[in-house]
Scaffold this motif. Structure first.
Motif, PDB file in Angstrom:
ATOM      1  N   ALA A   1       1.319   6.467  -6.981  1.00  0.00           N
ATOM      2  CA  ALA A   1       0.135   7.229  -7.361  1.00  0.00           C
ATOM      3  C   ALA A   1       0.387   8.727  -7.244  1.00  0.00           C
ATOM      4  N   VAL A   2       1.096   9.145  -6.214  1.00  0.00           N
ATOM      5  CA  VAL A   2       1.386  10.576  -6.031  1.00  0.00           C
ATOM      6  C   VAL A   2       2.255  11.087  -7.168  1.00  0.00           C
TER       7      VAL A   2
ATOM      8  N   ALA B   1       2.402   1.656  -3.455  1.00  0.00           N
ATOM      9  CA  ALA B   1       1.366   2.036  -4.411  1.00  0.00           C
ATOM     10  C   ALA B   1       0.987   3.498  -4.247  1.00  0.00           C
ATOM     11  N   SER B   2       0.939   3.991  -3.001  1.00  0.00           N
ATOM     12  CA  SER B   2       0.584   5.400  -2.781  1.00  0.00           C
ATOM     13  C   SER B   2       1.691   6.329  -3.281  1.00  0.00           C
TER      14      SER B   2
ATOM     15  N   LEU C   1       0.822  -1.209   0.000  1.00  0.00           N
ATOM     16  CA  LEU C   1       0.000   0.000   0.000  1.00  0.00           C
ATOM     17  C   LEU C   1       0.857   1.260   0.000  1.00  0.00           C
ATOM     18  N   LEU C   2       1.932   1.263   0.778  1.00  0.00           N
ATOM     19  CA  LEU C   2       2.811   2.434   0.807  1.00  0.00           C
ATOM     20  C   LEU C   2       3.487   2.663  -0.544  1.00  0.00           C
TER      21      LEU C   2
END
Length: 162
Positions: free
Chosen positions: A18-19, A14-15, A11-12
């Motif tokens: 995404a940013v 992927a975030s 999740l980290l």
């Protein structure tokens, strides 16, 4: 526990991706113009391009013809040129000035060096200055014109007996 940590790491990462994917581009379009169904994008001009198009010239760009005549006459007196002074900064004058400066051991430039101008006797004229009489650039007084008291003071100060 291991799957929790793996999913948290996923999740980290992927975030972070995404940013960066949704970050604004470095070249911004300032406005959009719509005319007759077409779209044109106008971008902001860069600062350096406007400055580079309009370079301002600084300093003296050419020598005045009256000054060139004076320089040529001085070079003729010093036997670096022959003929008459024309008032034109031509190749003959440039060559004569470069030869004069070279003979003095100075850098040969296309424009005359200030030392060369002074050596040719064309330096600044301070004769009309307010403080010209008795100044340091006036000719020195003869030794016989110095008052006796002043001369004895000089002798005493220097340690030389008269």
């Amino acid at each position: 526990m291991l799957s929790f940590r793996a999913s948290l790491a996923f999740l980290l990462s992927a975030s972070v991706l995404a940013v960066t994917a949704f970050a604004t581009p470095t070249h911004k379009k300032t406005s959009t113009v719509h005319a007759r169904g077409t779209t044109h994008h106008i971008s902001k001009p860069s600062r350096t391009s406007a400055k580079s198009r309009h370079k301002k010239l600084h300093g003296q760009q050419a020598i005045d013809s009256a000054r060139v005549t004076e320089i040529q006459q001085a070079l003729i007196r010093q036997h670096y040129m022959t003929g008459e002074a024309t008032g034109q900064w031509d190749s003959t004058t440039v060559a004569a000035m470069q030869k004069f400066q070279s003979d003095q051991g100075w850098q040969t430039k296309l424009m005359p060096d200030s030392r060369a101008i002074k050596m040719l006797g064309l330096g600044p004229d301070y004769s009309d200055a307010i403080n010209a009489s008795g100044s340091s650039f006036a000719p020195p007084k003869a030794a016989t014109d110095i008052p006796a008291a002043q001369a004895s003071g000089f002798a005493a100060a220097s340690g030389v007996n008269r």
